[in-house]
Scaffold this active site. Structure first.
Site, PDB file in Angstrom:
ATOM      1  N   ASP A   1      -6.244   1.549  -2.433  1.00  0.00           N
ATOM      2  CA  ASP A   1      -7.473   0.748  -2.483  1.00  0.00           C
ATOM      3  C   ASP A   1      -7.200  -0.623  -3.096  1.00  0.00           C
ATOM      4  O   ASP A   1      -6.633  -0.731  -4.178  1.00  0.00           O
ATOM      5  CB  ASP A   1      -8.534   1.484  -3.298  1.00  0.00           C
ATOM      6  CG  ASP A   1      -9.898   0.838  -3.176  1.00  0.00           C
ATOM      7  OD1 ASP A   1     -10.157   0.204  -2.144  1.00  0.00           O
ATOM      8  OD2 ASP A   1     -10.698   0.959  -4.116  1.00  0.00           O
TER       9      ASP A   1
ATOM     10  N   ASP B   1      -0.124   1.078  -3.724  1.00  0.00           N
ATOM     11  CA  ASP B   1      -1.446   1.585  -4.049  1.00  0.00           C
ATOM     12  C   ASP B   1      -2.270   1.496  -2.766  1.00  0.00           C
ATOM     13  O   ASP B   1      -1.921   0.766  -1.832  1.00  0.00           O
ATOM     14  CB  ASP B   1      -2.064   0.738  -5.167  1.00  0.00           C
ATOM     15  CG  ASP B   1      -3.461   1.188  -5.531  1.00  0.00           C
ATOM     16  OD1 ASP B   1      -3.714   2.400  -5.558  1.00  0.00           O
ATOM     17  OD2 ASP B   1      -4.315   0.315  -5.754  1.00  0.00           O
TER      18      ASP B   1
END
Length: 217
Positions: A10, A8
């Protein structure tokens, strides 16, 4: 055997959550909707449209107005991330990616954000990943598994050969639904359903992480 890591963006490689909060807060204030940092936590890891639905808290908008609000938030966010640079990388992010590359393991970034490529480019991360999947490339966002399955497909790997690195509950659910193992970054209350929980990418090296995952399999 794990042959690929899917990250991922953020909260794992960088932290743009403050920019998202400020953009949603500006929109909410303009429209007279109460919105706190606690409210913002529920938006972690989900798409822009789903985030807006959560912000509305049951209130409905005509489709055209809904799209205008979503685009306005995105405009505010883009104004804020114009200042992002490699100094916004989280500790250990590049070193971890480099260690994976040296070990011959494949690397992907899979983010719900439709602005992921812009952020990744500004962070100078493209040289260290093989594949980038963003919210424009799949129909369903997390907690659906589509992002991670698309990343595995582009990497040329079966889901069981991939491990996901996530910081959000929705992302961990998505990884599970994809049939992948998952590493959680953050507090146990949020990421405790992961196969392994760590404080950040600077906590353990890839070899130790793989050892612990195999031990816990």
């Amino acid at each position: 055997m794990i042959r690929a890591f899917i990250f991922d963006l953020d909260g794992v490689l960088t932290d743009t959550s403050e920019f998202h909060y400020l953009a949603w807060k500006r929109l909410a204030d303009e429209e007279g909707i109460p919105f706190t940092r606690e409210d913002n936590e529920a938006l972690r890891g989900v798409s822009r449209h789903e985030s807006l639905r959560l912000l509305l808290k049951g209130r409905t908008l005509p489709p055209a107005q809904f799209e205008e609000w979503a685009e306005r938030k995105n405009r505010y966010y883009l104004e804020l991330i114009n200042q992002i640079s490699p100094r916004n990388l989280l500790p250990g992010a590049v070193e971890f990616l480099q260690a994976l590359q040296k070990a011959g393991l494949k690397r992907a970034i899979a983010s719900s954000s439709k602005n992921a490529r812009l952020v990744v480019e500004r962070l100078n991360l493209l040289p260290w990943v093989d594949v980038l999947v963003d919210g424009t490339m799949v129909d369903r966002s997390k907690p659906a598994p589509d992002l991670f399955l698309k990343a595995a497909e582009l990497l040329g790997e079966h889901p069981e050969a991939c491990v996901v690195v996530e910081d959000a509950e929705a992302g961990i659910e998505a990884a599970r639904a994809a049939g992948m193992r998952v590493i959680g970054i953050g507090p146990y209350e949020r990421v405790g359903k992961a196969d392994l929980v760590i404080s950040g990418l600077n906590a353990l090296g890839p070899e130790e992480i793989l050892r612990r995952l195999e031990r816990n399999a």
